[in-house]
Enzyme design. Structure first.
Site, PDB file in Angstrom:
ATOM      1  N   GLY A  55       0.980  -0.950   0.036  1.00  5.30           N
ATOM      2  CA  GLY A  55      -0.083   0.023  -0.154  1.00  5.30           C
ATOM      3  C   GLY A  55       0.997   1.539  -0.027  1.00  5.30           C
TER       4      GLY A  55
ATOM      5  N   ARG B  31      10.799  -1.181  -4.319  1.00  4.19           N
ATOM      6  CA  ARG B  31       9.158  -0.729  -4.835  1.00  4.19           C
ATOM      7  C   ARG B  31       8.982   0.021  -5.659  1.00  4.19           C
ATOM      8  NH1 ARG B  31       3.279  -3.242  -3.269  1.00  4.19           N
ATOM      9  NH2 ARG B  31       3.450  -3.972  -4.970  1.00  4.19           N
TER      10      ARG B  31
ATOM     11  N   ASP C 299      -1.649   4.830  -5.945  1.00  4.69           N
ATOM     12  CA  ASP C 299       0.348   4.405  -5.953  1.00  4.69           C
ATOM     13  C   ASP C 299       1.277   5.989  -6.457  1.00  4.69           C
ATOM     14  OD1 ASP C 299      -0.849   1.978  -6.180  1.00  4.69           O
ATOM     15  OD2 ASP C 299       1.137   1.374  -5.149  1.00  4.69           O
TER      16      ASP C 299
ATOM     17  N   ASN D 243      -2.247   3.048 -10.112  1.00  5.47           N
ATOM     18  CA  ASN D 243      -3.166   1.947  -9.199  1.00  5.47           C
ATOM     19  C   ASN D 243      -3.185   0.402 -10.152  1.00  5.47           C
ATOM     20  OD1 ASN D 243      -4.422   2.111  -6.648  1.00  5.47           O
ATOM     21  ND2 ASN D 243      -6.453   1.440  -7.188  1.00  5.47           N
TER      22      ASN D 243
HETATM   23  O1  MRU Z   1       0.840  -3.652  -4.912  1.00  8.37           O
HETATM   24  P1  MRU Z   1       0.122  -3.589  -3.557  1.00  8.37           P
HETATM   25  O2  MRU Z   1      -0.298  -4.012  -2.942  1.00  8.37           O
HETATM   26  O3  MRU Z   1       1.125  -2.236  -2.569  1.00  8.37           O
HETATM   27  O4  MRU Z   1      -1.018  -2.134  -4.127  1.00  8.37           O
HETATM   28  C1  MRU Z   1      -1.745  -0.818  -3.852  1.00  8.37           C
HETATM   29  C2  MRU Z   1      -2.466  -1.364  -4.168  1.00  8.37           C
HETATM   30  O5  MRU Z   1      -2.903  -0.336  -5.456  1.00  8.37           O
HETATM   31  C3  MRU Z   1      -3.615   0.497  -3.412  1.00  8.37           C
HETATM   32  O6  MRU Z   1      -4.574   0.717  -4.170  1.00  8.37           O
HETATM   33  C4  MRU Z   1      -2.460   1.564  -3.277  1.00  8.37           C
HETATM   34  O7  MRU Z   1      -1.163   1.696  -2.789  1.00  8.37           O
HETATM   35  C5  MRU Z   1      -3.172   3.173  -2.181  1.00  8.37           C
HETATM   36  S1  MRU Z   1      -3.041   2.614  -0.541  1.00  8.37           S
HETATM   37  C6  MRU Z   1      -3.500   3.539  -0.085  1.00  8.37           C
END
Ligand code: MRU
Length: 355
Positions: free
Chosen positions: A50, A92, A241, A251
Site C-alpha cells: 500500500g 518498489r 500509487d 493504481n
Molecule cells: O501492490 P500493492 O498491494 O502495494 O498495491 C496497493 C494499491 O494499489 C493501492 O490501491 C494503493 O497503494 C493505494 S493504498 C492506500
C-alpha cells in the site's frame, strides 16, 4: 480524531512491529523488524504494502539504521544512512509515497549544522519517521471527513485492491470515507474486487471491513463491469500509487477498466489519496514506472500452481487510468475537481487548503 480501525505498523524504539499481510486473513500475526535490510525485504515481499504504508515503513527503516549506527563516527553514520536510503528506494518503483518519505528522511539528515552529533541526528531521523506516520493518520482521517459528503444513505460502493487501513497508518484512503460514514450511522455496502494476483481485495479489504462490522461483498475482478452496468454500484472509491500533474494516475492493475465502465455508465469515480501520492514533478501517466512482479504470483494462487507447467505469465502490478475518467481526487487538502492540469498543481507543496 477517531481511533483508526487497524494499526498495521508500530514504532517500538528498537524494532518496528508490522502485521504480516501475506498470511491474512488466515493467520493474524506480527513481524518484528530490527534492520533496514529486513524492512526492505518486507516491502519487496509484500509483508506490508500500500502506497502510504510503504512510505512510512521505509522512513522507519531509515530510523532503525540511525539507531544501529549511532555509535559510528559522523562520516560513517552518514554513509550508512545513505546506503539504507538507497536500499529502501530500490524496493518498489511505482508508489510516489516511498520516494516522498525517503526524500524527507534525507532532508532531515542534511538539515541543521554539518557537525551535529550522531545522537542528535538519530533523534531527528526518528522524530521525522514518527511525524510521517502521525501526519498520515491525520491525512487519512481528514480524507474520510471530506469523502463522506459524497456518500448517501444506502449506497453501494465499489473498491479495488486494498486502499484501507492496512495500506496506510490506519484509516486508509479509499476506505477512509467508508469508515467515517459507518461511524456516522450511514447504511452502506462495499463491493470489494478480489484483486488478482495477490488477492488484496478478497483477503485484506474483506478482512478489515468485516472486523469493523461493515457490510462487504467480494466479487471477481471480472464481475465489476456487470455490477456497474446493471446499476448496482452508486460510487467507486479507489486509492492511488502515483498521481501526475495531468490527473492520470497509477493504481493496482485492473483499476482503469473499472474507471472506463463507471464513466460509460455515468457512475462517479473518485480517487482518494494524500498529497504524498502526488508526483509534482511528473506531467503524464505514460511516464509512471510500472512495477513488474514475478510471474509465479500469476501462475500460483496461495502457493498452489494453477497453470500448466512450462506456461509463461506476465505480471504488471499497476495500470494507469487517464484523467478524463476521474470525477475527482479526494486529498487531505480538499476535493480536487477538473480541470486537473490546473487544480492538482495548485495544491503543490506549501500551498493552502482548497476549502
Ligand atoms: O501492490 P500493492 O498491494 O502495494 O498495491 C496497493 C494499491 O494499489 C493501492 O490501491 C494503493 O497503494 C493505494 S493504498 C492506500
Amino acid at each position: 480524531m477517531l481511533e483508526p480501525p487497524v494499526r498495521p505498523i508500530e514504532w517500538c524504539d528498537d524494532h518496528v512491529r508490522i502485521i504480516d499481510q501475506r498470511v491474512l486473513p488466515k493467520v493474524e500475526t506480527h513481524l518484528d523488524l530490527t534492520t533496514p535490510e529486513q524492512m526492505a525485504d518486507a516491502i519487496r515481499g509484500m509483508a506490508l504494502r500500500g502506497a502510504p504504508l510503504i512510505g512510512i515503513a521505509a522512513a522507519m527503516g531509515v530510523a532503525l539504521e540511525a539507531r544501529r549506527s549511532a555509535g559510528e563516527d559522523l562520516h560513517g553514520f552518514r554513509d550508512r544512512i545513505a546506503k539504507a536510503v538507497a536500499l529502501l528506494r530500490s524496493t518498489r518503483p511505482t508508489a510516489s509515497n516511498l520516494f516522498w518519505a525517503l526524500d524527507r528522511m534525507q532532508a532531515a539528515l542534511e538539515g541543521g549544522s554539518p557537525v551535529e552529533s550522531t545522537v542528535v541526528l538519530t533523534d531527528r531521523l526518528v522524530a521525522e519517521a514518527l511525524s510521517i506516520y502521525e501526519e498520515d493518520l491525520e491525512m487519512g482521517f481528514t480524507m474520510g471527513k471530506i469523502g463522506v459528503d459524497l456518500i448517501s444513505q444506502g449506497d453501494s460502493i465499489l473498491t479495488h485492491c486494498n486502499a484501507g487501513g492496512l495500506a496506510t497508518s490506519g484509516f486508509g484512503t479509499a476506505l477512509a470515507p467508508v469508515y467515517v460514514a459507518a461511524r456516522n450511522g450511514i447504511d452502506l455496502r462495499v463491493f470489494a474486487d478480489e484483486t488478482r494476483p495477490l488477492l488484496q481485495g478478497a483477503r485484506l479489504t474483506a478482512w478489515e471491513l468485516a472486523r469493523s462490522g461493515i457490510d462487504v461483498t467480494v466479487i471477481c475482478d471480472s464481475a465489476a463491469h456487470l455490477l456497474i452496468s446493471r446499476g448496482r454500484v452508486d460510487i467507486v472509491f479507489v486509492g492511488a500509487d502515483r498521481i501526475t500533474l495531468s490527473g492520470d494516475f497509477a493504481n493496482k492493475v485492473g483499476t482503469c477498466g473499472i474507471a472506463a465502465s463507471a464513466n460509460a455508465r455515468g457512475i462517479p469515480f473518485y480517487v482518494v489519496a494524500p498529497s504524498s501520492t502526488i508526483d509534482f514533478k511528473m506531467e503524464r501517466g505514460c511516464d509512471i514506472p510500472i512495477e513488474e512482479r514475478d510471474a509465479s504470483e500469476v501462475t500460483h494462487v496461495l502457493g498452489v500452481r494453477i497453470t500448466p507447467d512450462g506456461v509463461s505469465a506476465y505480471n504488471p502490478a499497476f495500470d494507469v487510468t487517464p484523467a478524463e475518467l476521474v470525477s475527482g481526487f479526494i486529498t487531505e487538502k480538499g476535493l480536487i475537481e477538473p480541470p486537473f492540469d490546473q487544480n492538482i498543481a495548485a495544491i503543490g507543496p506549501g500551498r493552502p487548503q482548497i476549502r
